[in-house]
Design a protein around this motif. Structure first.
Motif, PDB file in Angstrom:
ATOM      1  N   MET A 126      -3.772   6.000   0.934  1.00 40.51           N
ATOM      2  CA  MET A 126      -2.622   5.677   1.781  1.00 40.51           C
ATOM      3  C   MET A 126      -3.050   4.830   2.979  1.00 40.51           C
ATOM      4  O   MET A 126      -2.386   3.851   3.337  1.00 40.51           O
ATOM      5  N   MET A 127      -4.172   5.189   3.568  1.00 40.27           N
ATOM      6  CA  MET A 127      -4.608   4.503   4.778  1.00 40.27           C
ATOM      7  C   MET A 127      -4.920   3.036   4.512  1.00 40.27           C
ATOM      8  O   MET A 127      -4.627   2.165   5.330  1.00 40.27           O
ATOM      9  N   ARG A 128      -5.484   2.742   3.348  1.00 41.95           N
ATOM     10  CA  ARG A 128      -5.810   1.344   3.069  1.00 41.95           C
ATOM     11  C   ARG A 128      -4.543   0.520   2.837  1.00 41.95           C
ATOM     12  O   ARG A 128      -4.495  -0.669   3.178  1.00 41.95           O
ATOM     13  N   ILE A 129      -3.497   1.146   2.274  1.00 38.04           N
ATOM     14  CA  ILE A 129      -2.212   0.457   2.107  1.00 38.04           C
ATOM     15  C   ILE A 129      -1.604   0.158   3.469  1.00 38.04           C
ATOM     16  O   ILE A 129      -1.145  -0.959   3.735  1.00 38.04           O
ATOM     17  N   ILE A 130      -1.598   1.152   4.347  1.00 39.63           N
ATOM     18  CA  ILE A 130      -1.042   0.963   5.690  1.00 39.63           C
ATOM     19  C   ILE A 130      -1.811  -0.111   6.437  1.00 39.63           C
ATOM     20  O   ILE A 130      -1.221  -0.990   7.087  1.00 39.63           O
ATOM     21  N   ASP A 131      -3.126  -0.089   6.350  1.00 46.16           N
ATOM     22  CA  ASP A 131      -3.959  -1.070   7.040  1.00 46.16           C
ATOM     23  C   ASP A 131      -3.680  -2.486   6.543  1.00 46.16           C
ATOM     24  O   ASP A 131      -3.517  -3.420   7.337  1.00 46.16           O
ATOM     25  N   CYS A 132      -3.591  -2.652   5.235  1.00 45.31           N
ATOM     26  CA  CYS A 132      -3.333  -3.973   4.664  1.00 45.31           C
ATOM     27  C   CYS A 132      -1.940  -4.461   5.037  1.00 45.31           C
ATOM     28  O   CYS A 132      -1.759  -5.636   5.395  1.00 45.31           O
ATOM     29  N   ALA A 133      -0.956  -3.577   4.962  1.00 45.65           N
ATOM     30  CA  ALA A 133       0.410  -3.959   5.333  1.00 45.65           C
ATOM     31  C   ALA A 133       0.470  -4.386   6.795  1.00 45.65           C
ATOM     32  O   ALA A 133       1.173  -5.343   7.147  1.00 45.65           O
ATOM     33  N   CYS A 134      -0.264  -3.700   7.640  1.00 44.41           N
ATOM     34  CA  CYS A 134      -0.318  -4.081   9.058  1.00 44.41           C
ATOM     35  C   CYS A 134      -0.891  -5.483   9.226  1.00 44.41           C
ATOM     36  O   CYS A 134      -0.377  -6.289  10.019  1.00 44.41           O
ATOM     37  N   GLU A 135      -1.963  -5.787   8.518  1.00 45.44           N
ATOM     38  CA  GLU A 135      -2.581  -7.103   8.614  1.00 45.44           C
ATOM     39  C   GLU A 135      -1.613  -8.207   8.203  1.00 45.44           C
ATOM     40  O   GLU A 135      -1.677  -9.327   8.719  1.00 45.44           O
ATOM     41  N   LEU A 136      -0.710  -7.891   7.294  1.00 47.02           N
ATOM     42  CA  LEU A 136       0.273  -8.873   6.820  1.00 47.02           C
ATOM     43  C   LEU A 136       1.527  -8.911   7.693  1.00 47.02           C
ATOM     44  O   LEU A 136       2.435  -9.705   7.437  1.00 47.02           O
ATOM     45  N   GLY A 137       1.576  -8.063   8.693  1.00 46.92           N
ATOM     46  CA  GLY A 137       2.737  -8.040   9.579  1.00 46.92           C
ATOM     47  C   GLY A 137       3.950  -7.336   9.010  1.00 46.92           C
ATOM     48  O   GLY A 137       5.072  -7.515   9.505  1.00 46.92           O
ATOM     49  N   LEU A 138       3.758  -6.530   7.973  1.00 47.05           N
ATOM     50  CA  LEU A 138       4.866  -5.813   7.352  1.00 47.05           C
ATOM     51  C   LEU A 138       5.202  -4.545   8.129  1.00 47.05           C
ATOM     52  O   LEU A 138       4.330  -3.904   8.716  1.00 47.05           O
ATOM     53  N   ILE A 139       6.463  -4.185   8.113  1.00 44.12           N
ATOM     54  CA  ILE A 139       6.900  -2.893   8.632  1.00 44.12           C
ATOM     55  C   ILE A 139       6.516  -1.826   7.610  1.00 44.12           C
ATOM     56  O   ILE A 139       6.681  -2.028   6.407  1.00 44.12           O
ATOM     57  N   ILE A 140       5.986  -0.713   8.080  1.00 49.08           N
ATOM     58  CA  ILE A 140       5.700   0.423   7.194  1.00 49.08           C
ATOM     59  C   ILE A 140       6.592   1.580   7.621  1.00 49.08           C
ATOM     60  O   ILE A 140       6.545   2.007   8.781  1.00 49.08           O
TER      61      ILE A 140
END
Length: 281
Positions: A126-140
Motif C-alpha cells: 500500500m505504501m508504495r502505491i501511495i508514494d508513487c501516486a504522490c509523485e504523480l500529483g494524484l489525490i489519494i
C-alpha cells in the motif's frame, strides 16, 4: 455549489446485485441502485453540482479493465457532473505504469480500500502505491477506520495513518469517514490537525439499517452534531470535504445533516465546495 467527494457507482447490469450483497453484509440500507443514472437523479434532487465516483478494486485482475472503462467515460461523465477517480489494488504488480496511465488520461486521483483489499494501509504494498501516486500529483482517498461490514480488524487505524504521514508526507491524502470511522477518540486525540483532508462520508447522523436486524455492533456508532463539530474545529475547517458515501447515504438528507450543524455561511461554503475545488480544479 456542492461537491460530493465520496460516491460509488457500478455497471447497471450488476449494481443492484452488488448492493444487495453489501447491504446484507453491513446491515445497512442503500438509497440508489448504484447506477450512474440513479446517482444523477439523486444529485439533481439534492442540488449537488459534482460527485466524485470512487471505484473499489477488490482484486488485482480488475484494475486495468475497470480503469480503462472509467478513462473512456471520463469526459462524458464530467459533462454530467460526475468526476471519476481510478482505483488500485495492492497486489497489482504494474502499479507505477498504471498510475502513470491514469494521470496521462486526466484522472485526478485514486481510491484504495484496505479492508476490502485485505491489506493494512501501512503494508509496503500500500505504501508504495501511495508514494508513487504522490509523485504523480494524484489525490489519494482511502477508507479510514473500521468498515461497518468488516469489523474484526481495523486495516486503516490512526497509528497506521500517522505512519503514512510521517514516512511519505502525502500532499493530497484524503481520509474518508472523518479520519477513521468508529475510532473517534483516536482521531480527535492523535489525528485531528494533521496535514490531511477528512471527508464527511457516512460519519454524522444515524445509520439507516436495511431491516430490523442489528447484527453489526456499529449501527449506532456515527458522530452526533456536537462531536462532529468539535473534531472539525480541532482539525481545521479548511481540510474538511463534504461527502456522503452514496448510495449508502441519501445525498439530500446528508446535505441537510451538515446544514444543521452550526457553521457560518463561509464555513459551509468551504465544506460544501471551496476546499474540494482546491484539490480538483
Amino acid at each position: 455549489m456542492i461537491i460530493d467527494f465520496h460516491t460509488h457507482t457500478f455497471p447497471a447490469a450488476i449494481s443492484e446485485r452488488v448492493l444487495t450483497k453489501l447491504s446484507k453484509l453491513s446491515h445497512t440500507k442503500y438509497f440508489t441502485n448504484g447506477s450512474v443514472n440513479h446517482l444523477l437523479s439523486s444529485m439533481k434532487e439534492s442540488e449537488i453540482d459534482y460527485s466524485i465516483n470512487l471505484p473499489v478494486m477488490t482484486t488485482a485482475a480488475q484494475v486495468e479493465k475497470v480503469n480503462s472503462s472509467l478513462m473512456a467515460e471520463r469526459d462524458t461523465l464530467f459533462k454530467q457532473g460526475v468526476i471519476t477517480f481510478g482505483g488500485m489494488h495492492p497486489d497489482y504488480e504494474n502499479y507505477k505504469k498504471e498510475l502513470k496511465r491514469l494521470q496521462e488520461h486526466g484522472i485526478l486521483g485514486i481510491k484504495i480500500h484496505p479492508a476490502y483489499q485485505n491489506t493494512d494501509i501501512d503494508d509496503i504494498k500500500m505504501m508504495r502505491i501511495i508514494d508513487c501516486a504522490c509523485e504523480l500529483g494524484l489525490i489519494i482517498i482511502t477508507h479510514a477506520g473500521i468498515d461497518i461490514g468488516i469489523y474484526d480488524h481495523n486495516y486503516t487505524s490512526v497509528p497506521q495513518i500517522l505512519k503514512i504521514i510521517d514516512e511519505i508526507h502525502p500532499e493530497k491524502f484524503v481520509l474518508a469517514h472523518m479520519g477513521g470511522w468508529g475510532c473517534w477518540e483516536d482521531v480527535e486525540r492523535d489525528l485531528a490537525g494533521a496535514p490531511v483532508w477528512f471527508d464527511t462520508a457516512f460519519a454524522i447522523g444515524a445509520v439507516t439499517p436495511d431491516d430490523a436486524e442489528t447484527g453489526t455492533p456499529y449501527l449506532t456508532n456515527n458522530l452526533n452534531n456536537e462531536d462532529f463539530l468539535r473534531i472539525i474545529r480541532k482539525h481545521g475547517i479548511e481540510k474538511i470535504l463534504f461527502a456522503t458515501d452514496s448510495p449508502w447515504e441519501s445525498q439530500k438528507d446528508y446535505v441537510e445533516r451538515v446544514n444543521q450543524v452550526p457553521f457560518s455561511d463561509l464555513e459551509k461554503e468551504m465544506i460544501f465546495s471551496e476546499n474540494a475545488k482546491k484539490l480538483l480544479f
